[in-house]
Write a protein that holds these residues in place. Structure first.
Motif, mmCIF file in Angstrom:
data_model
loop_
_atom_site.group_PDB
_atom_site.id
_atom_site.type_symbol
_atom_site.label_atom_id
_atom_site.label_comp_id
_atom_site.label_asym_id
_atom_site.label_seq_id
_atom_site.Cartn_x
_atom_site.Cartn_y
_atom_site.Cartn_z
ATOM 1 N N SER A 122 0.811 -1.215 0.000
ATOM 2 C CA SER A 122 0.000 0.000 0.000
ATOM 3 C C SER A 122 0.843 1.264 0.000
ATOM 4 N N VAL A 123 2.058 1.196 0.526
ATOM 5 C CA VAL A 123 2.917 2.381 0.583
ATOM 6 C C VAL A 123 3.401 2.753 -0.811
ATOM 7 N N ALA A 124 3.882 1.771 -1.559
ATOM 8 C CA ALA A 124 4.426 2.022 -2.895
ATOM 9 C C ALA A 124 3.386 1.890 -3.990
ATOM 10 N N ASP A 125 2.161 1.506 -3.633
ATOM 11 C CA ASP A 125 1.102 1.244 -4.611
ATOM 12 C C ASP A 125 1.602 0.278 -5.680
ATOM 13 N N SER A 126 2.043 -0.867 -5.220
ATOM 14 C CA SER A 126 2.584 -1.874 -6.133
ATOM 15 C C SER A 126 2.158 -3.259 -5.679
ATOM 16 N N LEU A 127 2.272 -4.199 -6.572
ATOM 17 C CA LEU A 127 2.009 -5.595 -6.263
ATOM 18 C C LEU A 127 3.330 -6.341 -6.238
ATOM 19 N N ILE A 128 3.514 -7.178 -5.235
ATOM 20 C CA ILE A 128 4.753 -7.934 -5.105
ATOM 21 C C ILE A 128 4.476 -9.369 -5.534
ATOM 22 N N LEU A 129 5.178 -9.798 -6.579
ATOM 23 C CA LEU A 129 4.997 -11.124 -7.147
ATOM 24 C C LEU A 129 6.193 -11.994 -6.820
ATOM 25 N N VAL A 130 5.962 -13.288 -6.675
ATOM 26 C CA VAL A 130 7.038 -14.240 -6.456
ATOM 27 C C VAL A 130 6.849 -15.394 -7.436
ATOM 28 N N SER A 131 7.966 -15.865 -7.981
ATOM 29 C CA SER A 131 7.896 -16.932 -8.977
ATOM 30 C C SER A 131 8.270 -18.267 -8.353
#
Length: 755
Positions: free
Chosen positions: A440-449
């Motif tokens: 929510s701070v960076a307005d990003s989604l964190i993906l992991v492969s």
């Protein structure tokens, strides 16, 4: 007939000029210097021609994307060597944390299949040091019992929520531990108390439990409050209509036995099974909850339990367990991913709130009130992962679907239509099939492969490369958990935790750090291949080096030809025409010749610094012609005094004709000799100015690359790949031109030829 044949023979016979040129080339080619210089120049010409085909980023202004130049700062990684207790079959589950938006969490919690719960320290106390892990609970499993993935939730009591948070220890952490034992099992629900009663590490206290008949299907869910940074299926909820300090949430699970599939609804306080409903759906695969933070009245009417199998999605009332709607979504429905509910929909009810799911190559939506579904976008390729933004403004601003190669960013505009952006995923990074975690701070989604590559997907990327930073787990695992985002109460910054199949846990700060310059041949997340690495600004050094071949050729040849044209014009005027005007031009040329060229160029640095490509060529040419002019003046005077020139004058030939037909052929080899020297001198002059920072560095040249050594001579040691390639290429190029001029000297001066 014979005259016709003679004319035809002469027509196809090489001219005298070309035969003379051929003889002169043979003389030149016999020179060792000339031959070496010729082949070096030929090699440089070939390199220039193939550069567009061997350089990945032809434009030297290319800047590596943030995913290559920024990495997540590793906080700590730990090999959890003691969790298996000698049993190779013990499974380490996804990390759990509780995060309040302002205060953060002081520990990460880990569960294992043998029934253990561990506290992984973040450095909050002396007994929970960063990287240390302590056993806080053991389920004492018997026989074939196995603990499944535990679920953690945070709960701030309603009274505390109203009066304000007063410090650590006032809110509780609840954990649901599902225990499987073949045909039946039980769920233990307990609390974790941290920093209370003088304790420096948390302890687990059993609160309630219930038994189910059969085997658990999918995950456990409940009517939980989803705080910022926590997973959307945590449990249980605080009932806003109740100011009691006791939690009043419900837990839901699916069970399968020989008689069918069942939905269990369990009340936490006081502990009691509220209902066991037999499902009409066959072989359910997952369960989730909608409406965790609805008001009491809205909860009773609209809160839903979503259950799905590989073809259908059913919605059941959270208050009585009755079927609300059922929808067949197709045989290619991706039940592993399940319906994804935007996070803010758990708080804010709206009639158009929808869940999103994958059907083969399509992203579809289903209305949570009516069960009506529709296709959002068909990508044309099989999709494996799905995530959405929270949806604070109604429709989620972005939906991210991933295939094995690309990410498809579906964006709703103000009219409700959908725009699609296709982004190539980093190569050789594995499959990004897990649901992303929202930062929510960076307005990003964190993906992991699947191979341990972690990416931060910037949702405001526009036309830029969307990934803002990366991290690579090492040693590389065969599989990973979902990413757990949390706020570290010790440091006050956002962080992520992920566990891997090799019994490692990794903690990273979600704030990236810059890692430029990139070293040579580094394996980059974007898939780019920076052979010589990057500059401190992220520029591709290899691309700049290779593009310099063509630019230095252009600089050298342009300066060389301009210099020879000026020199030839001055030499013809002074050496052939002479007179008072010729003496005046010769005197002026001598004055310019006596002024050191470099000093003159430095004096003109204020003009040169603002010069463009063409202006720089003209300035260097206008300051470098006197040497060639004085060399030519003497030769032109000598040729002009010869008898065939005088005879041509007596026959009435004009000056232009004499210069073209008699003088030029006799000074041709000398012109080539001077041209080679002028090209080399021009490149040297431009490179010298760029090295000193006196010429604009807006064009890729070897001299511009060497400027890095002038501004910071330590780069010669720390970044030799920036300096050595252009230095070697520039030296070889200038020496090859000197060798060529030495070979031409043997053509001009017969005394230098080998007998």
């Amino acid at each position: 007939m014979e005259k016709t044949d003679e004319k035809r023979r002469r027509k196809y016979e090489p001219s005298v000029y070309w035969r003379r040129l051929y003889r002169q080339f043979k003389v030149f080619y016999k020179s060792t210097y000339g031959k070496v210089g010729f082949y070096i120049l030929l090699a440089f010409a070939v390199i220039t021609l193939v550069t567009p085909f061997v350089v990945e980023h032809p434009n030297y202004t290319y800047i590596a994307p943030e995913v290559d130049t920024h990495v997540a700062s590793e906080i700590v990684q730990t090999h959890l060597t003691n969790i298996s207790k000698g049993n190779s079959g013990v499974e380490l589950y996804s990390p759990m944390s509780t995060t309040l938006q302002n205060e953060g969490t002081s520990a990460i919690y880990l569960g294992t299949s043998n029934g253990d719960i561990y506290c992984y320290g973040l450095g909050a106390t002396k007994d929970s040091k960063l990287g240390n892990y302590n056993l806080i609970y053991n389920s004492h499993l018997k026989g074939k019992e196995k603990m499944l993935q535990p679920t953690m939730f945070s709960l701030i009591n309603c009274a505390e929520e109203i009066t304000g948070y007063a410090g650590p220890g006032l809110f509780q952490r609840f954990v649901a531990l599902p225990i499987a034992n073949g045909s039946n099992g039980n769920v233990v629900i307990g609390t974790i108390a941290f920093q209370t009663a003088g304790l420096n590490k948390p302890s687990f206290t059993e609160m309630t439990s219930f038994t189910y008949n059969g085997t658990i299907v999918g995950n456990i869910t409940s009517d939980s409050i989803a705080f910022t940074g926590t997973v959307s299926t945590s449990i249980p909820s605080c009932n806003y209509a109740n100011d009691s300090l006791n939690p009043s949430g419900q837990v839901y699970l699916l069970s399968k036995n020989a008689t069918g599939d069942y939905l269990y609804r369990y009340q936490i306080s006081p502990g009691a099974i509220l209902g066991i409903e037999k499902l009409s759906m066959k072989n359910p695969e997952g369960i989730s909850f909608y409406g965790s933070s609805f008001s009491a009245s809205r909860f009773d009417k609209n809160a839903l339990i979503l259950i799905w199998n590989n073809t259908s999605i059913n919605a059941y009332s959270a208050s009585n367990g009755g079927l609300v709607w059922s929808k067949v979504v197709g045989n290619t429905y991706n039940a592993r991913v399940g319906p994804v509910i935007p996070k803010f929909y758990q708080v804010s009810y709206a009639a158009n709130n929808s869940a999103y799911y994958l059907v083969g190559s399509s992203v579809d939506s289903i209305n949570l009130l009516t069960g009506l579904n529709q296709t959002v976008r068909n990508t044309g390729v099989d999709l494996v992962g799905l995530s959405t933004t929270p949806g604070h403004s109604g429709l989620p601003s972005d939906i991210i679907a991933t295939s094995s190669l690309n990410a498809y960013v579906l964006t709703y505009n103000s009219t409700g239509s959908v725009k699609t952006k296709v982004v190539a995923l980093p190569v050789n990074s594995g499959i990004f099939s897990k649901t992303a975690t929202y930062d929510s701070v960076a307005d990003s989604l964190i993906l992991v492969s699947s191979k341990g590559s972690i990416l931060s997907f910037n949702l405001n990327f526009g036309t830029k490369y969307p990934f803002s930073w990366s991290a690579g787990l090492s040693p590389v695992p065969t599989s990973t958990s979902v990413v757990q985002y949390f706020k570290d109460a010790t440091t006050g910054v956002g962080a992520i935790a992920v566990t891997a199949s090799n019994d490692y846990i990794y903690l990273y700060s979600s704030t990236a750090k810059e890692c430029t310059p990139i070293p040579p041949m580094a394996k980059l997340p974007s898939g780019s291949n920076l052979i010589l690495g990057s500059t401190q600004y992220g520029n591709d050094v290899w691309a700049r080096f290779m593009e310099s071949f063509g630019n230095d050729w252009i600089f050298g040849i342009s300066i060389g030809f301009f210099t020879i044209i000026i020199s030839l014009a001055v030499a013809m005027y002074v050496g052939y025409k002479g007179g008072f005007g010729g003496e005046a031009v010769e005197t002026l040329s001598l004055a310019l010749f006596l002024v050191p060229s470099l000093a003159l160029l430095i004096a003109l640095s204020s003009v040169i610094n603002s010069a463009n490509f063409i202006t720089l060529i003209l300035i260097v040419s206008l300051t470098g012609w006197p040497f060639a002019a004085f060399t030519l003046i003497g030769v032109v005077r000598g040729v002009s005094a010869r008898s065939f020139v005088e005879a041509s004058k007596l026959f009435g030939s004009k000056g232009g004709s004499i210069m073209r037909r008699h003088i030029m052929p006799n000074i041709g080899p000398l012109l080539l000799y001077l041209l080679a020297l002028s090209i080399g001198g021009g490149i040297g002059a431009v490179s010298g100015l760029e090295f000193l920072g006196l010429a604009p560095l807006t064009t890729a040249t070897w001299g511009g690359m060497l400027n890095a050594a002038y501004t910071d001579y330590f780069v010669v040691i720390t970044q030799p790949q920036w300096i050595l390639p252009p230095a070697i290429a520039l030296t070889m190029f200038i020496f090859s031109l000197i060798f060529v001029s030495r070979g031409m000297d043997e053509v001009v001066n017969p005394r230098l030829r080998r007998r």
